[in-house]
Design an enzyme around this catalytic site. Sequence first.
Site, PDB file in Angstrom:
ATOM      1  N   ARG A   1       0.805  -1.231   0.000  1.00 39.00           N
ATOM      2  CA  ARG A   1       0.000   0.000   0.000  1.00 39.00           C
ATOM      3  C   ARG A   1       0.831   1.272   0.000  1.00 39.00           C
ATOM      4  O   ARG A   1       0.314   2.343  -0.291  1.00 39.00           O
ATOM      5  CB  ARG A   1      -0.925  -0.016   1.226  1.00 39.00           C
TER       6      ARG A   1
ATOM      7  N   SER B   1      -8.071   0.008   1.436  1.00 36.37           N
ATOM      8  CA  SER B   1      -8.430   1.380   1.818  1.00 36.37           C
ATOM      9  C   SER B   1      -9.818   1.757   1.312  1.00 36.37           C
ATOM     10  O   SER B   1     -10.601   2.365   2.042  1.00 36.37           O
ATOM     11  CB  SER B   1      -7.402   2.379   1.266  1.00 36.37           C
TER      12      SER B   1
HETATM   13  P1  NAD Z   1      -5.450  -1.291  10.155  1.00 40.79           P
HETATM   14  O1  NAD Z   1      -6.790  -1.633   9.579  1.00 40.79           O
HETATM   15  O2  NAD Z   1      -4.402  -2.324  10.182  1.00 40.79           O
HETATM   16  O3  NAD Z   1      -5.678  -0.802  11.668  1.00 40.79           O
HETATM   17  C1  NAD Z   1      -6.586   0.218  11.992  1.00 40.79           C
HETATM   18  C2  NAD Z   1      -5.991   1.076  13.078  1.00 40.79           C
HETATM   19  O4  NAD Z   1      -5.991   0.360  14.320  1.00 40.79           O
HETATM   20  C3  NAD Z   1      -4.560   1.502  12.815  1.00 40.79           C
HETATM   21  O5  NAD Z   1      -4.505   2.903  12.768  1.00 40.79           O
HETATM   22  C4  NAD Z   1      -3.794   0.925  14.002  1.00 40.79           C
HETATM   23  O6  NAD Z   1      -2.749   1.769  14.430  1.00 40.79           O
HETATM   24  C5  NAD Z   1      -4.892   0.826  15.051  1.00 40.79           C
HETATM   25  N1  NAD Z   1      -4.602  -0.084  16.181  1.00 40.79           N
HETATM   26  C6  NAD Z   1      -4.040  -1.301  16.146  1.00 40.79           C
HETATM   27  N2  NAD Z   1      -3.937  -1.809  17.403  1.00 40.79           N
HETATM   28  C7  NAD Z   1      -4.453  -0.888  18.246  1.00 40.79           C
HETATM   29  C8  NAD Z   1      -4.633  -0.841  19.644  1.00 40.79           C
HETATM   30  N3  NAD Z   1      -4.267  -1.827  20.452  1.00 40.79           N
HETATM   31  N4  NAD Z   1      -5.201   0.278  20.162  1.00 40.79           N
HETATM   32  C9  NAD Z   1      -5.575   1.307  19.363  1.00 40.79           C
HETATM   33  N5  NAD Z   1      -5.455   1.301  18.030  1.00 40.79           N
HETATM   34  C10 NAD Z   1      -4.878   0.224  17.473  1.00 40.79           C
HETATM   35  O7  NAD Z   1      -4.848  -0.024   9.478  1.00 40.79           O
HETATM   36  P2  NAD Z   1      -5.264   0.697   8.126  1.00 40.79           P
HETATM   37  O8  NAD Z   1      -6.366   1.628   8.396  1.00 40.79           O
HETATM   38  O9  NAD Z   1      -5.453  -0.326   7.064  1.00 40.79           O
HETATM   39  O10 NAD Z   1      -3.948   1.490   7.772  1.00 40.79           O
HETATM   40  C11 NAD Z   1      -3.054   1.897   8.742  1.00 40.79           C
HETATM   41  C12 NAD Z   1      -2.054   2.814   8.135  1.00 40.79           C
HETATM   42  O11 NAD Z   1      -1.469   2.235   6.948  1.00 40.79           O
HETATM   43  C13 NAD Z   1      -2.590   4.131   7.638  1.00 40.79           C
HETATM   44  O12 NAD Z   1      -2.966   5.000   8.601  1.00 40.79           O
HETATM   45  C14 NAD Z   1      -1.383   4.571   6.844  1.00 40.79           C
HETATM   46  O13 NAD Z   1      -0.375   5.037   7.659  1.00 40.79           O
HETATM   47  C15 NAD Z   1      -0.968   3.285   6.197  1.00 40.79           C
HETATM   48  N6  NAD Z   1      -1.487   3.302   4.826  1.00 40.79           N
HETATM   49  C16 NAD Z   1      -0.699   3.863   3.901  1.00 40.79           C
HETATM   50  C17 NAD Z   1      -1.160   3.937   2.615  1.00 40.79           C
HETATM   51  C18 NAD Z   1      -0.292   4.570   1.581  1.00 40.79           C
HETATM   52  O14 NAD Z   1       0.830   4.887   1.846  1.00 40.79           O
HETATM   53  N7  NAD Z   1      -0.798   4.757   0.400  1.00 40.79           N
HETATM   54  C19 NAD Z   1      -2.395   3.447   2.245  1.00 40.79           C
HETATM   55  C20 NAD Z   1      -3.176   2.870   3.231  1.00 40.79           C
HETATM   56  C21 NAD Z   1      -2.714   2.792   4.512  1.00 40.79           C
END
Ligand code: NAD
Length: 417
Positions: A121, A133
């Site tokens: 990603r 996403s």
């Molecule tokens: P995810 O679905 O894996 O997790 C959702 C959220 O849960 C995350 O923010 C994580 O930090 C949080 N989390 C995990 N354990 C936790 C806990 N014990 N207590 C509280 N919160 C907790 O994550 P996601 O939404 O798929 O993506 C996370 C990150 O990936 C994004 O914020 C971004 O930094 C990155 N991302 C980057 C791109 C890109 O560069 N194009 C695209 C998509 C995502």
Amino acid sequence: MKVAVLQEAAPGERRVALVPEAVAKLRATGLEILVEAGAGAGSWQPDSSYAEAGAQIVSRAEALAAADVVLMVGRPDELTVNALRPGQVLLGMLALLTDPALAGQLAQAGVTAVSLDLIPRTLPRAQQMDALSSQANIAGYKAVLVAAAEYGRFFPLLITAAGTARPARVLVLGAGVAGLQAIGTARRLGAVVSGYDVRPETRSDVASLGATFLELTAVGPASGTGGYARALNDEERQAQQEELAGHIAQQDVIITTAQVPGRRPPKLISAAAIAAMAPGSVIVDMGASALGGNAAGSVPGDTVVTDNGVTIVGAGALPSSMPGAASAMYARNISALLLYLVKDGAVALDLTDDLQAGVVVTRDGKVVHPALSDAAGKTDPAPVSPPEPASTYPASAAEPALADSPGGTARVDGTSH
Ligand code: NAD
């Protein structure tokens, strides 16, 4: 080259891999598109719209027999897997890292399996293919609507002749893609919103949406690699649950979105915290799944009301409840990946390309994905976690890595099936 779109196999799944608009775009590149009759019905896309866009409407058997590439949203069922033939390419959110047995089966069948959920990603050119996403955005939005529908009061401040309603207090746990969308949506509905995440870098994202970042003192930063969180250890998890409980008791609505790749969803809300919530409060647990959820007592696909009057919605499959938007976005993601893999009218794989190496799981009768290839050749390969974040952190007793469940999918109770 013939590309087939099948009706999804999972019960209740209403999304479809291509919408007519995407069919027209793929047709314009010279691809032939076959759509199983009725495949779009769940997302209000009649066969006639696909036909107008240039697709051929066929039976499932015809689609499977003729296709060079089969497009799906989720995983194929046993019947579909058995009908696939050597040389075919299967493209979808196949979640094969948590089901090496299916990966092995597809390899044995000579099918090239390409798993959209494994898109790297962080690669800029992969962003238009990032179905995780696009679907998380939908889920975060819908979670707020579900919460608002369950909540027996207003979200916004309302001043009327019949009295003043105070705004709802909404806490969003996990501020990734889904969580930030939930925060924005709850704010637009007028709630007083706070957000929390173990990754401190989310603080500014939460604030930029007009919400308050909830600071916990008992748990330090827990950023992992690749933008994901790392799994907390037992002490951290206990401390987090205890400190969160005090804040949870003051909320009207809680939406949980926390995930750690390759792990079951972390438990953030204990039964004791729920017992301290006011009657009428609502929890929407987006982590609810067969692997367990973020909230104690959440049941995937079901809504339960606790003895103290707290409604807990086990909302693990929200994108499918907005099938029109979810299918349209997914269709753009999967079309982008398909066109990326096609050269001169045929799928031409190049595993030296980091994007392709990330998504291609089986090829030429072998499991080739680095996270699974160690298991290739074994008759009963053990499940493995995704390579990057999950393998970096040791499993814990309460939230083991999925790899701790040999031979099958990890379950909440720690057994496997
Ligand atoms: P995810 O679905 O894996 O997790 C959702 C959220 O849960 C995350 O923010 C994580 O930090 C949080 N989390 C995990 N354990 C936790 C806990 N014990 N207590 C509280 N919160 C907790 O994550 P996601 O939404 O798929 O993506 C996370 C990150 O990936 C994004 O914020 C971004 O930094 C990155 N991302 C980057 C791109 C890109 O560069 N194009 C695209 C998509 C995502």
